[in-house]
Design an enzyme around this catalytic site. Structure first.
Site, mmCIF file in Angstrom:
data_model
loop_
_atom_site.group_PDB
_atom_site.id
_atom_site.type_symbol
_atom_site.label_atom_id
_atom_site.label_comp_id
_atom_site.label_asym_id
_atom_site.label_seq_id
_atom_site.Cartn_x
_atom_site.Cartn_y
_atom_site.Cartn_z
ATOM 1 C CG ASP A 126 -39.198 21.564 28.208
ATOM 2 O OD1 ASP A 126 -38.212 20.822 28.363
ATOM 3 O OD2 ASP A 126 -40.199 21.234 27.527
ATOM 4 N NE ARG A 139 -33.795 19.093 26.435
ATOM 5 C CZ ARG A 139 -35.068 19.104 26.868
ATOM 6 N NH1 ARG A 139 -35.837 20.149 26.659
ATOM 7 N NH2 ARG A 139 -35.551 18.070 27.525
HETATM 8 C C1 LIG Z 1 -34.812 17.839 22.492
HETATM 9 C C2 LIG Z 1 -35.223 19.257 22.269
HETATM 10 C C3 LIG Z 1 -35.799 19.966 23.314
HETATM 11 C C4 LIG Z 1 -36.140 21.306 23.148
HETATM 12 N N1 LIG Z 1 -36.560 22.041 24.216
HETATM 13 C C5 LIG Z 1 -36.744 23.378 24.070
HETATM 14 C C6 LIG Z 1 -37.006 24.222 25.188
HETATM 15 O O1 LIG Z 1 -37.103 23.765 26.332
HETATM 16 N N2 LIG Z 1 -37.160 25.549 24.972
HETATM 17 C C7 LIG Z 1 -37.053 26.117 23.717
HETATM 18 O O2 LIG Z 1 -37.161 27.337 23.585
HETATM 19 N N3 LIG Z 1 -36.810 25.326 22.640
HETATM 20 C C8 LIG Z 1 -36.660 24.001 22.783
HETATM 21 N N4 LIG Z 1 -36.393 23.230 21.679
HETATM 22 C C9 LIG Z 1 -36.543 23.802 20.315
HETATM 23 C C10 LIG Z 1 -35.285 24.528 19.861
HETATM 24 O O3 LIG Z 1 -35.139 25.731 20.566
HETATM 25 C C11 LIG Z 1 -35.339 24.825 18.346
HETATM 26 O O4 LIG Z 1 -36.444 25.651 18.085
HETATM 27 C C12 LIG Z 1 -35.450 23.600 17.470
HETATM 28 O O5 LIG Z 1 -34.677 22.551 17.953
HETATM 29 C C13 LIG Z 1 -34.977 23.911 16.037
HETATM 30 O O6 LIG Z 1 -33.615 24.252 16.065
HETATM 31 P P1 LIG Z 1 -32.433 23.291 15.513
HETATM 32 O O7 LIG Z 1 -31.332 23.361 16.494
HETATM 33 O O8 LIG Z 1 -32.964 21.954 15.246
HETATM 34 O O9 LIG Z 1 -31.902 24.012 14.233
HETATM 35 P P2 LIG Z 1 -32.633 24.505 12.903
HETATM 36 O O10 LIG Z 1 -31.622 25.322 12.186
HETATM 37 O O11 LIG Z 1 -33.945 25.136 13.213
HETATM 38 O O12 LIG Z 1 -32.908 23.173 12.130
HETATM 39 C C14 LIG Z 1 -31.890 22.373 11.558
HETATM 40 C C15 LIG Z 1 -32.554 21.387 10.604
HETATM 41 O O13 LIG Z 1 -33.399 20.494 11.354
HETATM 42 C C16 LIG Z 1 -34.617 20.277 10.688
HETATM 43 N N5 LIG Z 1 -35.730 20.860 11.473
HETATM 44 C C17 LIG Z 1 -35.617 21.678 12.558
HETATM 45 N N6 LIG Z 1 -36.838 21.961 13.053
HETATM 46 C C18 LIG Z 1 -37.727 21.336 12.248
HETATM 47 C C19 LIG Z 1 -39.139 21.243 12.252
HETATM 48 N N7 LIG Z 1 -39.890 21.864 13.160
HETATM 49 N N8 LIG Z 1 -39.731 20.486 11.276
HETATM 50 C C20 LIG Z 1 -38.989 19.844 10.358
HETATM 51 N N9 LIG Z 1 -37.646 19.888 10.316
HETATM 52 C C21 LIG Z 1 -37.018 20.629 11.238
HETATM 53 C C22 LIG Z 1 -34.501 20.961 9.351
HETATM 54 O O14 LIG Z 1 -33.973 20.006 8.451
HETATM 55 C C23 LIG Z 1 -33.525 22.063 9.612
HETATM 56 O O15 LIG Z 1 -32.844 22.465 8.466
HETATM 57 C C24 LIG Z 1 -36.000 21.905 21.855
HETATM 58 C C25 LIG Z 1 -35.436 21.173 20.818
HETATM 59 C C26 LIG Z 1 -35.032 19.883 21.015
HETATM 60 C C27 LIG Z 1 -34.385 19.148 19.877
#
Ligand SMILES: Cc1cc2nc3c(=O)[nH]c(=O)nc-3n(C[C@H](O)[C@H](O)[C@H](O)COP(=O)(O)OP(=O)(O)OC[C@H]3O[C@@H](n4cnc5c(N)ncnc54)[C@H](O)[C@@H]3O)c2cc1C
Length: 308
Positions: A134, A184
């Site tokens: 990560d 990723r």
């Molecule tokens: C498989 C995976 C692994 C990850 N690993 C890392 C990592 O190693 N390092 C790192 O910095 N980040 C990591 N993240 C987190 C990432 O950086 C984002 O903070 C997170 O995915 C929210 O961004 P989004 O792309 O979903 O878009 P957003 O614009 O935040 O969300 C899009 C939509 O998804 C839904 N959504 C998103 N988050 C939430 C929530 N918490 N609760 C409820 N609904 C939500 C909402 O409907 C929102 O409108 C990971 C995310 C995923 C999916």
């Protein structure tokens, strides 16, 4: 507005004590972290894999202060891998690890984290699966990428994460988009200063698209980590334009977030992996989920008020 405040609270020991001890926290936490032990998470893995999904498992914990905790983290992953092997789940379940939990921030931490993560990567390979490193805050990334490169000498399938909000990431993506690599791409979940990261959501999304394009046109295996429907649709289109087959990239989402979308993408024939976190030290992971969607915080606060 609220996101940065919650992210600041995620580093506070005082807040950690208050939130962790509040009786109403548990049901809200369970939505994102469906268990504290291997025994509690294994049925979830079985349920997800039976529904046609794949899994990446994260034993929660980060920012440790003692070397002994880093050994405990390694052992927790080794125990998990043993259970996955017994149940024949190795091919469907990979591991995600945070190097801070393996001691990266302690004195001599780079070597310590490498020494702790290596046996986990080895054990994962022995049961036909792999490990993804990560991405944590930007100060840890040079060490993470160096450990990733070192591990890939013996285990080329070891994956890593890159964050679209960082200015450095397009260059990292170009370097990593080579044959055999698994990368990723996520937006990024930490509080980062304007000197190193885009602060504006639209800028982050645009960078995410540019980076997906680099990965899709490259030789590696892209893993699209996002719940954002627009980015997922663009990812599908970029994969099509790059001539990739459905098994030449995958989508990844977090357990408890947009679960119906997990099933929809899997039903369309996509590889869909659910990032499933479990364990007792869930505070940092939980707070980042609240920061991503302030409505989660309002739900959490409302349940505190109504229960008290
Ligand atoms: C498989 C995976 C692994 C990850 N690993 C890392 C990592 O190693 N390092 C790192 O910095 N980040 C990591 N993240 C987190 C990432 O950086 C984002 O903070 C997170 O995915 C929210 O961004 P989004 O792309 O979903 O878009 P957003 O614009 O935040 O969300 C899009 C939509 O998804 C839904 N959504 C998103 N988050 C939430 C929530 N918490 N609760 C409820 N609904 C939500 C909402 O409907 C929102 O409108 C990971 C995310 C995923 C999916």
């Amino acid at each position: 507005m609220l996101g940065p405040v919650i992210l600041a609270a995620s580093r506070s020991d005082k807040m950690r004590r208050i939130v962790s001890a509040a009786p109403v926290t548990k049901p809200v936490v369970n939505r994102f972290i469906p268990g504290e032990t291997v025994d509690q998470v294994i049925p979830i893995v079985e349920e997800l894999t039976q529904a046609g999904l794949e899994v990446t498992l994260d034993v929660v914990g980060e920012d440790i202060t003692e070397v002994a905790q880093s050994y405990a983290a390694r052992d927790a992953y080794l125990q998990l891998i043993e259970r996955l092997a017994e149940l024949g789940l190795g091919e469907k379940a990979e591991m995600s690890v945070k190097l801070s939990m393996f001691g990266q921030a302690l004195e001599g931490g780079h070597e310590l984290a490498l020494a702790n993560v290596r046996p986990v990567v080895e054990a994962a390979a022995a049961i036909g699966t792999t490990v993804t490193l990560d991405a944590e805050d930007h100060t840890t990334l040079d060490s993470m990428f160096a450990i990733h490169e070192e591990l890939r000498r013996d285990f080329p399938q070891t994956g890593c994460v890159i964050q679209a909000y960082l200015f450095r990431t397009e260059a990292d993506a170009r370097r990593l988009a080579a044959a055999g690599s698994r990368v990723r791409i996520v937006k990024g979940a930490y509080k980062e200063p304007a000197e190193v990261a885009y602060q504006d959501k639209a800028e982050i999304d645009k960078a995410y698209v540019r980076i997906m394009k680099i990965l899709m046109e490259g030789e590696g295996y892209p893993m699209i980590g996002s719940h954002d429907p627009r980015l997922i649709a663009i990812g599908q289109e970029l994969a099509r334009q790059a001539g990739r087959k459905l098994d030449e990239y995958e989508f990844q989402m977090l357990y408890g977030i947009r679960s119906e979308e997990h099933l929809r993408l899997a039903a369309e024939g996509h590889r869909m992996r659910v990032y499933t976190a479990y364990g007792t030290d869930w505070y940092g992971y939980f707070m980042r989920r609240l920061a991503e969607k302030p409505a989660n915080l309002l739900f959490f606060l409302r349940s505190m008020i109504t229960k008290n």
